[in-house]
Design an enzyme around this catalytic site. Structure first.
Site, mmCIF file in Angstrom:
data_model
loop_
_atom_site.group_PDB
_atom_site.id
_atom_site.type_symbol
_atom_site.label_atom_id
_atom_site.label_comp_id
_atom_site.label_asym_id
_atom_site.label_seq_id
_atom_site.Cartn_x
_atom_site.Cartn_y
_atom_site.Cartn_z
ATOM 1 N N SER A 171 2.170 -1.757 -6.383
ATOM 2 C CA SER A 171 2.481 -0.727 -6.829
ATOM 3 C C SER A 171 3.493 -0.485 -7.893
ATOM 4 O O SER A 171 4.631 -1.089 -7.469
ATOM 5 C CB SER A 171 3.703 0.520 -5.430
ATOM 6 O OG SER A 171 3.840 1.458 -5.956
ATOM 7 N N TYR A 175 0.836 5.566 -12.048
ATOM 8 C CA TYR A 175 1.168 7.054 -12.060
ATOM 9 C C TYR A 175 1.658 7.088 -13.404
ATOM 10 O O TYR A 175 2.356 6.934 -14.341
ATOM 11 C CB TYR A 175 2.312 7.153 -11.228
ATOM 12 C CG TYR A 175 2.707 6.918 -10.190
ATOM 13 C CD1 TYR A 175 1.753 8.314 -9.477
ATOM 14 C CD2 TYR A 175 3.096 6.257 -9.100
ATOM 15 C CE1 TYR A 175 2.014 7.986 -7.577
ATOM 16 C CE2 TYR A 175 3.344 6.741 -8.102
ATOM 17 C CZ TYR A 175 2.352 6.896 -7.057
ATOM 18 O OH TYR A 175 2.518 6.871 -6.042
ATOM 19 N N THR A 178 -3.881 6.382 -9.627
ATOM 20 C CA THR A 178 -2.968 7.229 -8.520
ATOM 21 C C THR A 178 -3.360 9.066 -8.692
ATOM 22 O O THR A 178 -2.680 9.083 -9.947
ATOM 23 C CB THR A 178 -1.874 6.889 -7.478
ATOM 24 O OG1 THR A 178 -1.868 5.572 -7.001
ATOM 25 C CG2 THR A 178 -1.933 7.859 -6.686
ATOM 26 N N LYS A 189 -7.439 6.834 -7.636
ATOM 27 C CA LYS A 189 -6.613 6.379 -5.340
ATOM 28 C C LYS A 189 -6.352 7.760 -5.306
ATOM 29 O O LYS A 189 -5.417 8.217 -6.309
ATOM 30 C CB LYS A 189 -5.944 5.351 -5.639
ATOM 31 C CG LYS A 189 -4.738 5.188 -4.330
ATOM 32 C CD LYS A 189 -4.108 4.374 -4.360
ATOM 33 C CE LYS A 189 -3.457 4.524 -2.864
ATOM 34 N NZ LYS A 189 -2.422 4.686 -2.658
ATOM 35 N N HIS A 212 -3.163 9.555 0.299
ATOM 36 C CA HIS A 212 -1.951 9.117 0.151
ATOM 37 C C HIS A 212 -1.277 8.594 1.595
ATOM 38 O O HIS A 212 0.325 9.274 1.759
ATOM 39 C CB HIS A 212 -0.792 9.830 -0.319
ATOM 40 C CG HIS A 212 -0.168 9.360 -1.432
ATOM 41 N ND1 HIS A 212 -0.130 8.864 -2.308
ATOM 42 C CD2 HIS A 212 0.867 8.773 -1.370
ATOM 43 C CE1 HIS A 212 1.147 8.386 -3.501
ATOM 44 N NE2 HIS A 212 1.685 7.779 -2.746
HETATM 45 C C1 LIG Z 1 5.800 3.961 2.207
HETATM 46 C C2 LIG Z 1 4.471 4.471 1.395
HETATM 47 C C3 LIG Z 1 4.599 4.301 0.116
HETATM 48 C C4 LIG Z 1 3.421 4.365 -0.893
HETATM 49 N N1 LIG Z 1 4.108 4.815 -2.366
HETATM 50 C C5 LIG Z 1 3.106 4.313 -2.801
HETATM 51 C C6 LIG Z 1 3.207 3.787 -3.913
HETATM 52 O O1 LIG Z 1 3.436 3.867 -4.944
HETATM 53 N N2 LIG Z 1 1.598 4.306 -4.708
HETATM 54 C C7 LIG Z 1 0.486 4.560 -4.503
HETATM 55 O O2 LIG Z 1 -0.408 5.068 -5.002
HETATM 56 N N3 LIG Z 1 0.434 4.590 -2.713
HETATM 57 C C8 LIG Z 1 0.972 5.012 -1.969
HETATM 58 N N4 LIG Z 1 1.470 5.385 -0.972
HETATM 59 C C9 LIG Z 1 0.592 5.491 -0.357
HETATM 60 C C10 LIG Z 1 -0.720 3.920 0.161
HETATM 61 O O3 LIG Z 1 -0.846 3.787 -0.939
HETATM 62 C C11 LIG Z 1 -1.343 4.167 0.858
HETATM 63 O O4 LIG Z 1 -2.375 5.774 0.862
HETATM 64 C C12 LIG Z 1 -1.454 4.941 2.313
HETATM 65 O O5 LIG Z 1 -0.339 3.760 2.581
HETATM 66 C C13 LIG Z 1 -2.272 4.437 3.138
HETATM 67 O O6 LIG Z 1 -2.403 5.013 4.954
HETATM 68 P P1 LIG Z 1 -1.929 3.599 6.156
HETATM 69 O O7 LIG Z 1 0.222 3.755 5.264
HETATM 70 O O8 LIG Z 1 -1.983 4.952 6.657
HETATM 71 O O9 LIG Z 1 -2.513 2.427 5.836
HETATM 72 C C14 LIG Z 1 2.424 4.466 -0.160
HETATM 73 C C15 LIG Z 1 2.159 5.472 1.120
HETATM 74 C C16 LIG Z 1 3.256 4.871 2.295
HETATM 75 C C17 LIG Z 1 3.620 5.348 3.750
HETATM 76 C C1 LIG Z 2 7.974 8.193 -6.921
HETATM 77 C C2 LIG Z 2 7.751 6.836 -6.077
HETATM 78 C C3 LIG Z 2 6.725 7.468 -5.070
HETATM 79 C C4 LIG Z 2 6.063 6.706 -4.249
HETATM 80 C C5 LIG Z 2 5.679 7.088 -3.384
HETATM 81 O O1 LIG Z 2 4.037 7.207 -3.842
HETATM 82 C C6 LIG Z 2 5.626 7.456 -1.941
HETATM 83 O O2 LIG Z 2 6.422 7.191 -1.083
HETATM 84 O O3 LIG Z 2 4.280 7.589 -1.326
#
Ligand SMILES: Cc1cc2nc3c(=O)[nH]c(=O)nc-3n(C[C@H](O)[C@H](O)[C@H](O)COP(=O)(O)O)c2cc1C
Ligand SMILES: CCCCC(=O)C(=O)O
Length: 374
Positions: A104, A132, A158, A248, A272
């Site tokens: 990330s 991002y 993303t 994504k 997401h």
């Molecule tokens: C705590 C958390 C933080 C995340 N941070 C990001 C991120 O920084 N960038 C991003 O593209 N997706 C982020 N996501 C989305 C994940 O990449 C992914 O799409 C998602 O967690 C998939 O679902 P799952 O948790 O059910 O496996 C985040 C998801 C969670 C749960």
């Molecule tokens: C500014 C960070 C955002 C992280 C993220 O993508 C999430 O929490 O789902």
């Protein structure tokens, strides 16, 4: 521990409740969050028999990055909230598993340090970098160069976050800042002394904020969710790097067609993890139409709700080339550090291998849509 659910329970016991909620939660009523998992339970598998499914090989090649299995580490922010060594630990575990980690951009460890940790374990680790795109393109380009120099092999942009989703758990817990001492290290100003700065990073960076008052002192920028992004920005990024550029967070078949048209290297079907727009479909439910729209022109990845080997089998059968897991990795990290992440990845690998064998497959590509029924 035998299941992802058991890892989640163990993680919950160890985590600050507000941090647990940040990791576990979704947007608003969390309808999509729940549906991502529920959708797999509505699908049934139809195995093939007598196909000689011994000598299985789970490995895949994704845009030139080999992976020992079609199960990747999805990008998740702020691993140091889950474990003191955060992303360093996750990177070592992913490298040991021989799978791709999508780092990330909002990691609490600098990409250079993450790459070095992965290299302790594997000489040529499969690290991708999630971006991002920031409205300040010069700054974005500097991050791109940093990630390239660190040795990452692809960029994942993303595109489901023109604004940040409303997570009501975070509102209730007033969780809007990282604890003191933690920073989004990749947004530290280029050339800045890494030891400087002592202010918290705002998670809910408002779209209008480029450089918050506090961050001006610490020189750690806030991540901006930019609603102005369009396909020209993807073309811009492609002109700035030779590495594959994936996008994504798309759910519409027409956007998948546009992705092919605009020459992106691959797509990640994602909502997401139910954290952005609530009430969008579960990713597995839109996968067939997106796979049909793409027609094999580029690799299709999917994430959201993968908790079992049978979930992986269903996604691959319906057209995904690989899947990502987000929260399961965080639960492993919080529950057991590097061993925890390794156990989660190996548990998923073994579970997938067994489900593949039971379906009569030897290789991920052997699974076909007719093996899934609603
Ligand atoms: C705590 C958390 C933080 C995340 N941070 C990001 C991120 O920084 N960038 C991003 O593209 N997706 C982020 N996501 C989305 C994940 O990449 C992914 O799409 C998602 O967690 C998939 O679902 P799952 O948790 O059910 O496996 C985040 C998801 C969670 C749960
Ligand atoms: C500014 C960070 C955002 C992280 C993220 O993508 C999430 O929490 O789902």
């Amino acid at each position: 521990m035998r299941t992802i659910a058991e890892f989640e329970a163990a993680a919950r016991e160890r985590l600050d409740p507000a941090h647990y909620d940040y990791f576990a939660g979704g947007a608003q009523d969390e309808i999509t969050l729940r549906d991502n998992e529920e959708a797999y339970k509505r699908l049934r598998l139809v195995p093939r028999v007598l196909r000689g499914s011994d000598k299985r090989d789970l490995s895949v090649d994704l845009l030139g990055t080999p992976s020992s299995m079609p199960i990747l580490v999805a990008p998740t922010a702020f691993h140091r909230l889950a474990h003191p060594d955060g992303e360093l630990v996750t990177a070592r575990a992913a490298a040991r598993a021989g799978t791709i980690m999508i780092v990330s951009m909002a990691s609490t460890t600098a990409i250079e340090d993450i790459a070095a940790a992965a290299r302790e374990v594997a000489p040529d680790p499969g690290l991708w970098f999630q971006l991002y795109l920031q409205p300040d393109l010069e700054f974005t380009e500097a991050i791109v160069r940093r990630a390239e120099n660190a040795g990452i092999k692809a960029f994942v942009v993303t595109v489901d976050s023109p604004v940040l989703g409303r997570r009501e758990r975070d509102d209730r817990n007033a969780f809007h800042d990282l604890p003191s001492g933690l920073f989004v290290e990749n947004l530290r100003n280029i050339g800045e002394n890494r030891s400087g700065g002592n202010t918290s990073h705002s998670i809910h960076a408002p779209a209008t904020t480029l450089n918050g008052g506090a961050s001006r002192r610490s020189h750690v920028r806030e991540i901006v969710m930019s609603a102005g992004l369009n396909w020209d920005h993807i073309a811009w990024l492609r002109s700035k790097t030779k590495l594959p550029v994936l996008i994504k967070g798309l759910l519409h078949a027409e956007d998948a067609r546009l992705a092919v048209h605009h020459g992106v290297a691959g797509i990640v079907v994602s909502n997401h993890g139910g954290r952005q727009l609530d009430t969008v479909p579960a990713t597995i439910d839109v996968l067939p139409e997106i796979a049909a729209a793409v027609g094999g022109a580029l690799p299709v990845l999917l994430d959201g709700g993968i908790r079992r080997g049978t979930d992986v089998v269903k996604a691959l059968a319906l057209g995904a080339d690989a899947v990502g897991v987000g929260r399961p990795v965080v639960w492993g990290l919080a529950a057991g550090g590097r061993e925890g992440v390794s156990e989660v990845l190996e548990m998923l690998r073994a579970d997938f291998d067994q489900a593949l064998a039971l379906c009569g497959g030897r290789h991920p590509a052997d699974l076909t849509p007719d093996q899934v029924r609603r």
